[in-house]
Scaffold this active site. Structure first.
Site, PDB file in Angstrom:
ATOM      1  N   ALA A 595       7.686  -2.943   0.421  1.00 19.72           N
ATOM      2  CA  ALA A 595       8.560  -2.789   1.578  1.00 19.72           C
ATOM      3  C   ALA A 595       9.894  -2.206   1.162  1.00 19.72           C
ATOM      4  CB  ALA A 595       8.770  -4.143   2.271  1.00 19.72           C
ATOM      5  N   SER A 596      10.550  -1.577   2.115  1.00 15.69           N
ATOM      6  CA  SER A 596      11.869  -0.981   1.923  1.00 15.69           C
ATOM      7  C   SER A 596      11.821  -0.018   0.740  1.00 15.69           C
ATOM      8  CB  SER A 596      12.914  -2.077   1.749  1.00 15.69           C
ATOM      9  OG  SER A 596      14.183  -1.626   2.147  1.00 15.69           O
TER      10      SER A 596
END
Length: 812
Positions: A595-596
């Site tokens: 994620a991110s």
């Protein structure tokens, strides 16, 4: 509707009731990935709109004959179709005079659910132009209009249909089914190869007896990295390799798993569960022993042939929870030396507070209370004089909320609820399928709050209630081992030393590299960090470049297990991954979380593969600083700064809050980084910026939902990523490849000390992890908040605040 191949290059389209969606165009980009054309790009443009613009532009039409004919996507498509129409008429005339001449079979596609138009299948030029477009983010409208002006002003009636002009990297990537599954196929070793395996076993180490049971304990954390011999804990790559080796090893007759208190994510659990099912294809059995079992442990155990538990087993299949912690909540911590003082104190505060936790440590009673009647009173950071100033971009971006908020936001609640629902539904589906029960019946059983082992046996959730020694006795009987003999067993650490070449499954000549990226992303290595603590951007880029320069490696897989980190490091790695993808196939394989910043890395690859419960997305940024002014006053510390430049003290002056102009600049800089992240995500995933904005905003998705929103291409594990890499590298499906691990562990001094004794290594671990979570001042962060999914477990050791209190008490 079945897919039609109209390009002659392996790409496939799909029709629907609303008609066809064509992907046409070939924009030009410079070395930095920017569009050279200066026209306005709109992403999705109906062809009729372009035709109307073209027909209304008399100057373009009048000059069409004087311009050189172009081969750009749409113009060439129209020209080829018109030529095919004339050719078809000529063939009909020739058929009347030339007997035996076969008309070339043509593929046909349905347009708007109505008429049919023939399309030339072997147009290499069209295929090349279309394929070029699929790997770019957007199309240039000026280039399309220019190409339209090169065609005749009268469009054939058969081509006057509505379709959308959009871009995508692959026509087939819209469906998970178009990628190879990578499913394990057990093929027994026979003939001469079987004889060679027997010879190798005579000289290979370690020595293992026949009819041996492979046994190991699945407990605690599971790393996605390869571990050295002195490393503590379990390694997912070695666990999976051992399952494959045990399936082919004629000396291994069964696997005996001890499953107990796992603390890994659902992505790793899916990978392990898949390998358990693959091992069973060899005809051998897997037996699970579960002394302590919650949802994660049972998720693995139900994939085994038999499940055993002792009479005193801890079973708590009560459901799943998701938590969000806030250090600015009004919490009062009270440490009392005697039980009588505890009783007296409780009588005074119970009317005003709710007791959150009570722990007993040696002679102390530690009471944690939430002040319900004082919602605006100070929290933990306020009490010690720390003011966090956090700037996050994205309404779902919850990183930093634990520092600035007292409760969960509506957007964060919406996101976490969706994630929890996906995980819970998946758990019910897998368990119901494994146990042959209806999903509703399992959910009703959970809601009864059953903890008795007897009930679990009655309902068929476990095979029997027996102790560990009784399980071993049953295995001896099944394998024909005499009662007075010991059952031959080999543990995880010893069996990890067995080489694949010993079993005849060492691979082929073609090489595929795996580069593993696990942990928090940092740009440079800290002098005090361990050798494998997180992802170091500089070192990762070196590995990427070595793969790109290698002529032997045919494809690469980026294995990601990271919640993100430094935004600059993420961008630099994204660039190197794209350069690698330009020279050879690159596939991203996601583990528990990507994620991110972790997703930032993945989107630079050609294809993204994720587990159905991988946590991914979180396209957003967060940055901030701490105002330590009040803390400095309390401890008698003073700091003065002499500066030149209006914003020189923007990050240097931690003894005060931002000025209004500084706060504005700080917010703009975060917005700038977010737009870069979002736009590159749109470019990499071949979406419009507006479409990407809908799925960005810092929202975390499960792998399954991410696939439905175009953030992920396929659902599966590392084996599927390898199969896709083989396909992209034109390696036959049935041909074996050799996997080259570029993240081989190197023995470090801290790991050696950890292998001997963990006292020196673990002294400041709790404080270090807590400070890493709280510190945001080292540049803009592209990271996901530490979302905690857990069962109804009340272990105070899981709370870092309580762990700090324990450490404090033990040191005094």
């Amino acid at each position: 509707m079945e897919p039609y191949n109209i390009f002659g290059s392996g790409e496939e389209c799909h029709s629907s009731e609303s008609g066809w969606t064509m992907y046409i165009g070939s924009p030009t980009y410079d070395d930095d990935g920017e569009d050279i054309d200066n026209g306005d790009d709109e992403g999705i443009i109906p062809v009729n709109d372009l035709k109307e613009d073209h027909e209304s532009d008399d100057s373009m039409a009048s000059d069409a004959s004087s311009r050189p004919k172009g081969n750009n996507g749409l113009s060439h498509f129209l020209q080829v179709a018109e030529e095919e129409k004339l050719e078809k008429k000529e063939k009909k005339i020739q058929e009347k005079h030339i007997e035996g001449k076969r008309e070339e079979k043509k593929e046909r596609v349905t347009i708007d659910g109505k008429g049919k138009v023939p399309v030339k299948c072997n147009s290499k030029l069209l295929s090349a132009k279309l394929s070029e477009t699929f790997f770019h983010r957007k199309a240039s409208i000026n280039r399309f209009r220019s190409s339209l002006s090169q065609t005749s002003t009268t469009t054939p009636p058969s081509l006057q249909f509505q379709f959308q002009l959009r871009f995508h990297r692959h026509l087939s990537s819209s469906s998970d089914e178009h990628f190879p599954s990578g499913e394990f196929e057990f093929k027994p070793i026979t003939g001469w190869n079987k004889f060679l395996v027997k010879l190798k076993m005579l000289i290979a180490f370690p020595r293992i007896r026949h009819d041996t049971v492979y046994t190991f304990k699945l407990r605690g954390q599971i790393s996605d990295q390869l571990n050295s011999r002195f490393s503590r804990g379990l390694s997912l790559p070695q666990i999976c390799d051992n399952f494959i080796k045990a399936a082919y090893d004629p000396r291994i007759s069964a696997i005996y798993l001890h499953i107990d208190s796992l603390s890994c994510g659902w992505g790793k659990l899916d990978e392990i569960r898949r390998h358990i099912l693959d091992f069973k294809k060899s005809g051998k059995i897997v037996v699970a022993y579960v002394p302590s079992c919650r949802e994660k442990e049972y998720y693995l155990a139900c994939a085994c042939d038999e499940i055993y538990a002792p009479p005193s087993a801890y079973f708590s299949l009560f459901g799943l929870t998701v938590q969000a912690s806030f250090v600015r909540a009004c919490i009062e911590v009270t440490i009392l030396p005697t039980f009588s003082m505890l009783i007296a104190h409780m009588e005074l505060i119970l009317l005003h507070v709710s007791v959150h936790a009570l722990i007993v440590w040696e002679k102390y009673f530690v009471l944690f209370c939430i002040l319900e009647d004082e919602p605006h009173s100070n929290g933990i950071l306020d009490n010690i004089g720390i003011e966090p100033q956090v700037e996050r971009v994205g309404k779902y971006k919850s990183a930093g909320d634990q520092l600035t908020c007292r409760t969960m936001s509506d957007e964060n609640c919406e996101m976490l609820t969706a994630l929890l629902e996906n995980i819970y539904t998946n758990w019910l589906d897998k368990v119901s399928s494994a146990k042959g029960k209806k999903k509703e019946n399992i959910e009703n059983f959970i809601n009864e709050g059953v903890y008795q082992v007897d009930r679990l046996k009655e309902e068929g959730f476990i095979s029997d209630i027996i102790y560990d020694d009784e399980v071993i006795t049953r295995l001896k009987e099944r394998l024909g081992v005499k009662a007075n003999k010991n059952l031959p067993m080999v543990d995880y650490r010893k069996y990890s030393r067995v080489r694949k070449w010993t079993l005849g499954i060492s691979g082929g000549k073609e090489l595929i590299a795996i580069i593993r990226a696990s942990g928090i992303i940092r740009r440079v290595e800290s002098p005090l960090s361990a050798s494998r603590s997180g992802i170091i951007g500089e070192k990762f880029i070196e590995k990427i470049r070595s793969v790109r320069e290698s002529k032997k490696i045919k494809a690469a897989i980026i294995r990601i297990d990271s919640p993100g980190g430094d935004a600059l490091a993420s961008d630099l790695m994204w660039r190197e991954i794209r350069l690698l993808a330009a020279s050879k196939p690159v596939v991203a394989s996601m583990s528990d979380v990507a994620a991110s910043g972790g997703y930032y890395m993945a989107m630079g690859t050609g294809t993204i593969v994720a587990e159905s419960l991988t946590l991914t997305g979180s396209i957003g940024v967060v940055t901030g600083k701490f105002n330590l002014g009040k803390l400095y006053e309390k401890i008698g510390f003073k700091k003065e700064i002499i500066s030149r430049g209006k914003y020189a003290e923007l990050l240097a002056a931690e003894q005060r809050s931002f000025r209004p102009d500084e706060a504005e600049l700080f917010a703009k800089s975060a917005q700038h980084v977010y737009k870069q992240f979002r736009d590159k995500a749109a470019f990499s995933r071949s979406m419009t910026v507006d479409k990407m904005e809908e799925v960005a905003q810092g929202r975390v998705w499960t792998g399954k939902d991410a696939a439905s929103h175009g953030l992920v291409d396929a659902i599966g594990g590392l084996s599927r990523a390898i199969a896709i890499a083989k396909l992209k590298a034109n390696i036959p499906k049935d041909k074996q490849v050799t996997i080259v691990e570029l993240s081989r562990p190197n023995l470090s001094i801290p790991e050696f000390i950890s292998g001997v004794g963990n006292s020196l290594v673990g002294v400041d671990r709790t404080i270090k992890e807590l400070l890493e979570d709280f510190t945001l001042s080292n540049g803009v962060q592209a990271r996901m908040d530490g979302i905690v999914f857990q069962k109804l477990e009340g272990h105070p050791g899981c709370n870092p605040i309580l762990a700090l209190v324990k450490d404090y008490l033990t040191s005094h």
